[in-house]
Design a protein around this motif. Structure first.
Motif, PDB file in Angstrom:
ATOM      1  N   ALA A  53      75.930  67.289 -16.314  1.00  0.00           N
ATOM      2  CA  ALA A  53      75.083  66.426 -14.956  1.00  0.00           C
ATOM      3  C   ALA A  53      73.637  65.998 -15.384  1.00  0.00           C
ATOM      4  O   ALA A  53      73.818  65.078 -15.945  1.00  0.00           O
ATOM      5  CB  ALA A  53      74.486  67.837 -14.535  1.00  0.00           C
ATOM      6  N   ASP A  54      72.791  66.439 -16.815  1.00  0.00           N
ATOM      7  CA  ASP A  54      71.734  66.410 -16.803  1.00  0.00           C
ATOM      8  C   ASP A  54      71.989  64.726 -17.827  1.00  0.00           C
ATOM      9  O   ASP A  54      71.430  63.837 -17.770  1.00  0.00           O
ATOM     10  CB  ASP A  54      71.301  67.037 -17.946  1.00  0.00           C
ATOM     11  N   HIS A  55      72.762  64.766 -18.810  1.00  0.00           N
ATOM     12  CA  HIS A  55      72.998  63.687 -19.502  1.00  0.00           C
ATOM     13  C   HIS A  55      73.787  62.667 -18.634  1.00  0.00           C
ATOM     14  O   HIS A  55      73.039  61.263 -18.985  1.00  0.00           O
ATOM     15  CB  HIS A  55      74.065  63.819 -20.933  1.00  0.00           C
ATOM     16  N   ASP A  56      74.356  62.603 -17.785  1.00  0.00           N
ATOM     17  CA  ASP A  56      75.070  61.083 -16.711  1.00  0.00           C
ATOM     18  C   ASP A  56      74.043  60.953 -16.052  1.00  0.00           C
ATOM     19  O   ASP A  56      73.872  59.770 -15.264  1.00  0.00           O
ATOM     20  CB  ASP A  56      76.548  62.241 -15.776  1.00  0.00           C
ATOM     21  N   GLN A 101      61.590  57.028 -20.526  1.00  0.00           N
ATOM     22  CA  GLN A 101      61.835  58.502 -20.380  1.00  0.00           C
ATOM     23  C   GLN A 101      63.412  59.138 -20.537  1.00  0.00           C
ATOM     24  O   GLN A 101      64.183  60.264 -21.876  1.00  0.00           O
ATOM     25  CB  GLN A 101      61.198  59.587 -20.039  1.00  0.00           C
ATOM     26  N   PHE A 102      64.072  58.683 -20.094  1.00  0.00           N
ATOM     27  CA  PHE A 102      65.814  58.834 -19.390  1.00  0.00           C
ATOM     28  C   PHE A 102      66.218  58.237 -20.866  1.00  0.00           C
ATOM     29  O   PHE A 102      67.218  59.857 -21.813  1.00  0.00           O
ATOM     30  CB  PHE A 102      66.330  58.439 -18.547  1.00  0.00           C
ATOM     31  N   ALA A 103      65.670  57.208 -21.381  1.00  0.00           N
ATOM     32  CA  ALA A 103      66.411  56.803 -22.913  1.00  0.00           C
ATOM     33  C   ALA A 103      66.282  57.832 -23.986  1.00  0.00           C
ATOM     34  O   ALA A 103      67.150  57.945 -24.313  1.00  0.00           O
ATOM     35  CB  ALA A 103      66.134  55.848 -23.600  1.00  0.00           C
ATOM     36  N   GLN A 104      64.972  58.493 -23.841  1.00  0.00           N
ATOM     37  CA  GLN A 104      64.828  59.560 -24.890  1.00  0.00           C
ATOM     38  C   GLN A 104      65.437  60.368 -25.531  1.00  0.00           C
ATOM     39  O   GLN A 104      65.382  61.232 -26.326  1.00  0.00           O
ATOM     40  CB  GLN A 104      63.702  59.867 -25.332  1.00  0.00           C
ATOM     41  N   PHE A 105      65.763  60.597 -23.596  1.00  0.00           N
ATOM     42  CA  PHE A 105      66.191  62.434 -23.714  1.00  0.00           C
ATOM     43  C   PHE A 105      67.957  61.662 -23.824  1.00  0.00           C
ATOM     44  O   PHE A 105      68.619  62.748 -24.731  1.00  0.00           O
ATOM     45  CB  PHE A 105      66.620  62.710 -22.126  1.00  0.00           C
ATOM     46  N   ILE A 106      68.878  60.835 -23.713  1.00  0.00           N
ATOM     47  CA  ILE A 106      69.756  60.396 -23.950  1.00  0.00           C
ATOM     48  C   ILE A 106      69.984  60.639 -25.168  1.00  0.00           C
ATOM     49  O   ILE A 106      70.726  61.056 -26.079  1.00  0.00           O
ATOM     50  CB  ILE A 106      70.389  59.292 -22.932  1.00  0.00           C
ATOM     51  N   SER A 107      69.176  59.622 -25.811  1.00  0.00           N
ATOM     52  CA  SER A 107      69.176  59.780 -27.793  1.00  0.00           C
ATOM     53  C   SER A 107      69.407  60.866 -28.083  1.00  0.00           C
ATOM     54  O   SER A 107      69.942  61.189 -29.320  1.00  0.00           O
ATOM     55  CB  SER A 107      68.557  58.740 -27.817  1.00  0.00           C
ATOM     56  N   SER A 108      68.781  62.186 -27.696  1.00  0.00           N
ATOM     57  CA  SER A 108      68.389  63.796 -28.146  1.00  0.00           C
ATOM     58  C   SER A 108      69.210  64.167 -27.520  1.00  0.00           C
ATOM     59  O   SER A 108      69.158  65.046 -28.178  1.00  0.00           O
ATOM     60  CB  SER A 108      66.729  63.565 -28.399  1.00  0.00           C
ATOM     61  N   HIS A 109      69.781  64.693 -26.686  1.00  0.00           N
ATOM     62  CA  HIS A 109      71.277  65.168 -26.320  1.00  0.00           C
ATOM     63  C   HIS A 109      72.577  64.833 -26.583  1.00  0.00           C
ATOM     64  O   HIS A 109      72.674  63.740 -26.211  1.00  0.00           O
ATOM     65  CB  HIS A 109      70.725  64.674 -24.537  1.00  0.00           C
ATOM     66  N   THR A 110      73.458  66.029 -27.100  1.00  0.00           N
ATOM     67  CA  THR A 110      74.381  65.758 -27.186  1.00  0.00           C
ATOM     68  C   THR A 110      75.133  66.315 -25.879  1.00  0.00           C
ATOM     69  O   THR A 110      75.022  67.624 -25.304  1.00  0.00           O
ATOM     70  CB  THR A 110      74.990  66.484 -28.235  1.00  0.00           C
ATOM     71  N   PRO A 111      76.179  65.814 -25.160  1.00  0.00           N
ATOM     72  CA  PRO A 111      76.275  66.043 -24.253  1.00  0.00           C
ATOM     73  C   PRO A 111      77.649  67.075 -23.925  1.00  0.00           C
ATOM     74  O   PRO A 111      78.228  66.635 -25.136  1.00  0.00           O
ATOM     75  CB  PRO A 111      76.989  64.694 -22.983  1.00  0.00           C
ATOM     76  N   ASN A 165      70.636  65.585  -6.509  1.00  0.00           N
ATOM     77  CA  ASN A 165      72.265  66.558  -7.351  1.00  0.00           C
ATOM     78  C   ASN A 165      71.845  66.535  -8.679  1.00  0.00           C
ATOM     79  O   ASN A 165      73.196  68.086  -8.968  1.00  0.00           O
ATOM     80  CB  ASN A 165      73.165  65.765  -6.715  1.00  0.00           C
ATOM     81  N   GLU A 166      71.055  66.388  -9.066  1.00  0.00           N
ATOM     82  CA  GLU A 166      70.571  67.120 -10.638  1.00  0.00           C
ATOM     83  C   GLU A 166      69.804  67.988 -10.333  1.00  0.00           C
ATOM     84  O   GLU A 166      70.018  69.031 -11.125  1.00  0.00           O
ATOM     85  CB  GLU A 166      69.902  65.882 -11.241  1.00  0.00           C
ATOM     86  N   LEU A 167      69.672  68.255  -8.976  1.00  0.00           N
ATOM     87  CA  LEU A 167      68.880  69.498  -8.745  1.00  0.00           C
ATOM     88  C   LEU A 167      70.079  70.822  -9.008  1.00  0.00           C
ATOM     89  O   LEU A 167      69.693  72.082  -9.270  1.00  0.00           O
ATOM     90  CB  LEU A 167      67.634  69.331  -7.965  1.00  0.00           C
ATOM     91  N   LYS A 168      70.700  70.207  -7.844  1.00  0.00           N
ATOM     92  CA  LYS A 168      71.768  70.920  -7.850  1.00  0.00           C
ATOM     93  C   LYS A 168      73.092  71.471  -9.614  1.00  0.00           C
ATOM     94  O   LYS A 168      73.681  72.592  -8.896  1.00  0.00           O
ATOM     95  CB  LYS A 168      73.225  70.542  -6.609  1.00  0.00           C
ATOM     96  N   TYR A 169      72.955  70.571  -9.581  1.00  0.00           N
ATOM     97  CA  TYR A 169      73.750  71.024 -11.059  1.00  0.00           C
ATOM     98  C   TYR A 169      73.600  70.949 -12.390  1.00  0.00           C
ATOM     99  O   TYR A 169      74.023  71.586 -13.152  1.00  0.00           O
ATOM    100  CB  TYR A 169      75.026  69.814 -10.860  1.00  0.00           C
ATOM    101  N   THR A 171      71.000  71.634 -15.638  1.00  0.00           N
ATOM    102  CA  THR A 171      70.793  73.046 -15.629  1.00  0.00           C
ATOM    103  C   THR A 171      68.975  72.737 -17.106  1.00  0.00           C
ATOM    104  O   THR A 171      68.288  73.439 -17.223  1.00  0.00           O
ATOM    105  CB  THR A 171      71.452  73.007 -17.154  1.00  0.00           C
ATOM    106  N   VAL A 172      68.824  71.558 -17.200  1.00  0.00           N
ATOM    107  CA  VAL A 172      68.037  70.905 -18.834  1.00  0.00           C
ATOM    108  C   VAL A 172      66.393  70.360 -17.710  1.00  0.00           C
ATOM    109  O   VAL A 172      66.502  69.925 -16.857  1.00  0.00           O
ATOM    110  CB  VAL A 172      67.956  69.420 -19.214  1.00  0.00           C
ATOM    111  N   ASN A 173      65.298  71.510 -17.490  1.00  0.00           N
ATOM    112  CA  ASN A 173      63.770  71.578 -17.308  1.00  0.00           C
ATOM    113  C   ASN A 173      64.293  70.042 -16.746  1.00  0.00           C
ATOM    114  O   ASN A 173      62.786  69.272 -16.272  1.00  0.00           O
ATOM    115  CB  ASN A 173      63.580  72.635 -17.602  1.00  0.00           C
ATOM    116  N   THR A 174      63.741  69.484 -18.346  1.00  0.00           N
ATOM    117  CA  THR A 174      62.781  67.691 -18.064  1.00  0.00           C
ATOM    118  C   THR A 174      63.904  66.645 -17.315  1.00  0.00           C
ATOM    119  O   THR A 174      63.082  66.043 -16.773  1.00  0.00           O
ATOM    120  CB  THR A 174      62.736  67.543 -19.681  1.00  0.00           C
TER     121      THR A 174
END
Length: 203
Positions: A53-56, A101-111, A165-169, A171-174
């Motif tokens: 959910a967070d990655h997508d 900020q989204f791009a930075q998260f995507i690059s550092s997050h493993t879905p 929907n992100e708030l619902k599903y 889990t990553v605080n940022t």
């Protein structure tokens, strides 16, 4: 009675025609904002979802923001109303920052796929479909300020729906914090667009 009814209907139709004087709808395929949105939607439909959910959310919002930025740039280019041009510039500034900020998260997050993530993906695509249906049923005028305001209401609403929907599903605080920020900011902007349309009475 039938003749009287026919005359009444004819009078009603004539009155409606007179009330509609001055409205010249533009074909949706000819409207530059619709062209931007359909191109953006094609790109989003081609995205490979991860089931996280967070990655997508980050991937979809990054691309969704680009659609808003493209529309805002068009308003700066073709618009005449200073209020709308100011709102367009604010959208470019804020959403360009959020895209980074989204791009930075995507690059550092493993879905990691999950049932919650898959539920988010399903809801997100429904939100996009709802947005396009809302936009496809709007009366477009070919006037940049009017069409920008009207279509950005639908665009912002879909961002709100995805953020909720992100708030619902999610889990990553940022990402949850960014979702709340989007909700707060774009609720305000939707109201501002609505107020402008009411004041300017484009129809």
């Amino acid at each position: 009675m039938k003749v009287g009814f026919a005359l009444l209907m004819a009078g009603t139709m004539t009155a409606c025609t007179k009330n509609n004087d001055g409205i010249t709808p533009q074909a949706h395929d000819d409207n530059v904002y619709q062209q931007i949105m359909h191109a953006n939607m094609t790109q989003m439909n081609a995205m490979k979802m991860t089931g996280d959910a967070d990655h997508d959310f980050a991937m979809m919002m990054q691309m969704h923001h680009q659609g808003a930025i493209d529309m805002a740039n068009q308003e700066l280019k073709a618009g005449n109303d200073q209020t709308m041009k100011t709102m367009a510039q604010n959208i470019i500034t804020s959403q360009t920052t959020e895209k980074a900020q989204f791009a930075q998260f995507i690059s550092s997050h493993t879905p990691t796929a999950s049932s919650a993530g898959q539920a988010f993906d399903m809801m997100a695509m429904q939100d996009m479909d709802k947005m396009m249906k809302a936009q496809d049923t709007r009366i477009l005028t070919g006037r940049s300020d009017v069409d920008f305001a009207a279509l950005m209401i639908d665009h912002h609403q879909s961002a709100l729906d995805m953020a909720q929907n992100e708030l619902k599903y999610g889990t990553v605080n940022t990402m949850r914090q960014m979702a709340q920020k989007i909700i707060d900011e774009q609720k305000t902007e939707i109201s501002q667009f609505q107020d402008w349309l009411i004041t300017n009475k484009p129809y």
